[in-house]
Design an enzyme around this catalytic site. Structure first.
Site, PDB file in Angstrom:
ATOM      1  N   GLY A  97      -0.502  -9.283  11.645  1.00 35.47           N
ATOM      2  CA  GLY A  97       0.109 -10.222  12.581  1.00 35.47           C
ATOM      3  C   GLY A  97       0.785 -11.366  11.846  1.00 35.47           C
ATOM      4  O   GLY A  97       1.091 -11.266  10.654  1.00 35.47           O
ATOM      5  N   HIS A 129       8.197  -8.381   7.985  1.00 37.66           N
ATOM      6  CA  HIS A 129       7.654  -7.347   8.881  1.00 37.66           C
ATOM      7  C   HIS A 129       8.782  -6.731   9.725  1.00 37.66           C
ATOM      8  O   HIS A 129       8.806  -5.524   9.958  1.00 37.66           O
ATOM      9  CB  HIS A 129       6.624  -7.951   9.829  1.00 37.66           C
ATOM     10  N   GLY A 174       5.528  -3.536   2.436  1.00 36.20           N
ATOM     11  CA  GLY A 174       6.486  -4.381   1.720  1.00 36.20           C
ATOM     12  C   GLY A 174       6.279  -4.323   0.211  1.00 36.20           C
ATOM     13  O   GLY A 174       5.145  -4.241  -0.275  1.00 36.20           O
ATOM     14  N   LYS A 218       6.612  -6.766  -1.645  1.00 29.59           N
ATOM     15  CA  LYS A 218       5.950  -8.005  -2.099  1.00 29.59           C
ATOM     16  C   LYS A 218       4.501  -7.708  -2.498  1.00 29.59           C
ATOM     17  O   LYS A 218       3.976  -8.274  -3.438  1.00 29.59           O
ATOM     18  CB  LYS A 218       5.981  -9.080  -1.011  1.00 29.59           C
ATOM     19  N   GLN A 230      -0.676  -3.235  -3.624  1.00 29.90           N
ATOM     20  CA  GLN A 230      -1.203  -2.607  -2.400  1.00 29.90           C
ATOM     21  C   GLN A 230      -0.445  -1.313  -2.099  1.00 29.90           C
ATOM     22  O   GLN A 230      -1.059  -0.268  -1.811  1.00 29.90           O
ATOM     23  CB  GLN A 230      -1.053  -3.591  -1.238  1.00 29.90           C
TER      24      GLN A 230
HETATM   25  O1  PAF Z   1      -0.376  -6.116   4.037  1.00 32.87           O
HETATM   26  C1  PAF Z   1      -1.118  -6.361   5.008  1.00 32.87           C
HETATM   27  O2  PAF Z   1      -0.745  -7.073   5.958  1.00 32.87           O
HETATM   28  C2  PAF Z   1      -2.528  -5.790   5.047  1.00 32.87           C
HETATM   29  O3  PAF Z   1      -3.086  -5.754   3.758  1.00 32.87           O
HETATM   30  C3  PAF Z   1      -2.607  -4.415   5.718  1.00 32.87           C
HETATM   31  C4  PAF Z   1      -1.822  -3.364   4.941  1.00 32.87           C
HETATM   32  C5  PAF Z   1      -2.077  -4.495   7.138  1.00 32.87           C
HETATM   33  C6  PAF Z   1      -4.061  -3.941   5.775  1.00 32.87           C
HETATM   34  O4  PAF Z   1      -4.844  -4.821   6.500  1.00 32.87           O
END
Ligand code: PAF
Length: 283
Positions: free
Chosen positions: A31, A37, A147, A149, A153
C-alpha cells in the site's frame, strides 16, 4: 473494481479468469501507493492481463525495532489510485487470515538473503519470500511485477520461483524517480523537507559511481570509497552499506568486467532508504 478480503474468494476469482482464458498480472504491494507502483500496474496492463494489486503490510518482514506500526496505511487513496488505473481486483487480506494461529512455515532463499539489506535486516527477506509465496498460491498469477529499486528482493523472488517450481514469471520494472532523482518509495513520506533535500544525494552518489566506472575504473573498492567520500561530505547521511554486485548472480564484485549493480542503503534521520543503479562499463 472488486475489493476482495477473503483468501478463498480471491482464488475462486482467479480460477474463473483462467477458465475464461485470461492471464493474471499481480502487483504485490504494502500500500501507500506511489508512481512506482502505478508504473508496475501500467506494465501489467500492457500484457492485456487482468490486474490484481495486493495490499498487505506484512508483519513478517519487519524487525522488532522497525516501522511496522507507523508504516503508512492509506487504503482509501490506494483504492482510488487503483480504480483510476483500471485495476480489476484489490486483494486486501487481513493479518489473521494470512497468518492464522499455528502458522509455522517459512520460505528462505539461502545466502543472498543474508547479504546487503539482509545483513542489516535479519529475517527481512525470509518474511518477504514467505508472504510472496503465499500470495502466488492464493492469487495464482501468470506474471508478477516488482520494482528494480528493491533489486535484491526481485532477485530473491526470481530464485524462489525457479527453485520451488512456482509457475509465475517475475518482471522487474525500472525505478521511478522524482525530478530530483530521488527514487519513489512509500517511506519518502517520513522525510521532512530538509531530509528530502539530503535524500536526493543518494542518487547523485550512485551517479558518481557510474561515472567512475564509465571513465574506466574497474576496482569496486575504489568506486565504493569515492561514493562514500561523496556522501560523507554531505553530513547527516548515515551510510549503511555501499556495494557492487553482479546483477545476474547477485554476488559481490571486486573487479568490474561487465554490467554491475551499485546498491546502497542509508539512514536520513530516522528513515532508512535504499537505491541502486545498473551500470555498463564503456568498452
Ligand atoms: O516490495 C514490497 O512492497 C514488499 O516487500 C512486498 C513484495 C509486497 C512483500 O510484502
Amino acid at each position: 473494481m472488486k475489493i476482495i478480503r477473503s483468501l478463498r474468494t480471491m482464488t475462486q476469482w482467479s480460477q474463473v479468469q483462467h477458465r475464461r482464458g485470461d492471464t493474471i498480472g499481480l502487483v504485490p504491494t504494502m500500500g501507500a501507493l506511489h508512481a512506482g507502483h502505478l508504473s508496475l500496474i501500467q506494465r501489467a496492463h500492457r500484457k492485456k492481463s487482468r490486474v490484481v494489486v495486493s495490499i498487505f503490510v506484512n508483519p513478517l518482514q519487519f524487525g522488532p525495532h522497525e516501522d511496522l506500526l507507523k508504516y503508512p496505511r492509506t487504503f482509501p487513496s490506494d483504492a482510488q489510485a487503483c480504480r483510476s488505473h483500471g485495476v480489476d481486483v484489490i486483494f486486501y487480506p487481513t493479518v489473521a487470515s494470512l497468518y492464522p494461529p499455528g502458522f509455522k512455515t517459512a520460505v528462505k532463499v539461502l545466502e543472498v538473503s543474508d547479504i546487503l539489506c539482509g545483513a542489516h535486516r535479519p529475517g527481512h527477506f525470509q518474511g518477504v519470500a514467505t508472504v510472496v509465496a503465499k500470495l502466488f498460491n492464493i492469487v495464482q498469477p501468470d506474471i508478477a511485477y516488482f520494482g528494480q529499486k528493491d533489486a535484491q528482493q526481485a532477485w530473491i523472488l526470481q530464485r524462489m520461483v525457479a527453485d520451488l517450481n512456482i509457475p509465475v514469471s517475475i518482471r522487474t520494472v525500472p525505478t521511478v524517480r522524482e525530478t530530483t532523482g530521488l527514487a519513489m518509495s512509500s517511506r519518502n513520506r517520513y522525510l521532512s523537507a530538509e531530509e528530502k533535500d539530503l535524500a536526493l544525494f543518494l542518487y547523485q552518489a550512485l551517479r558518481v559511481g557510474a561515472r567512475l566506472i564509465q571513465g574506466g575504473e574497474r576496482h569496486s573498492a575504489r568506486v565504493v570509497k569515492k561514493i562514500m567520500d561523496f556522501l560523507k561530505a554531505k553530513k547527516h547521511i548515515a551510510i549503511q552499506y555501499i556495494a557492487l554486485v553482479d546483477p545476474i548472480e547477485f554476488k559481490p564484485v571486486s573487479y568490474i568486467t561487465g554490467r554491475v549493480c551499485i546498491a546502497l542503503a542509508a539512514w536520513i534521520g530516522k528513515t532508512r532508504l535504499i537505491d541502486n543503479i545498473i551500470v555498463s562499463p564503456l568498452r
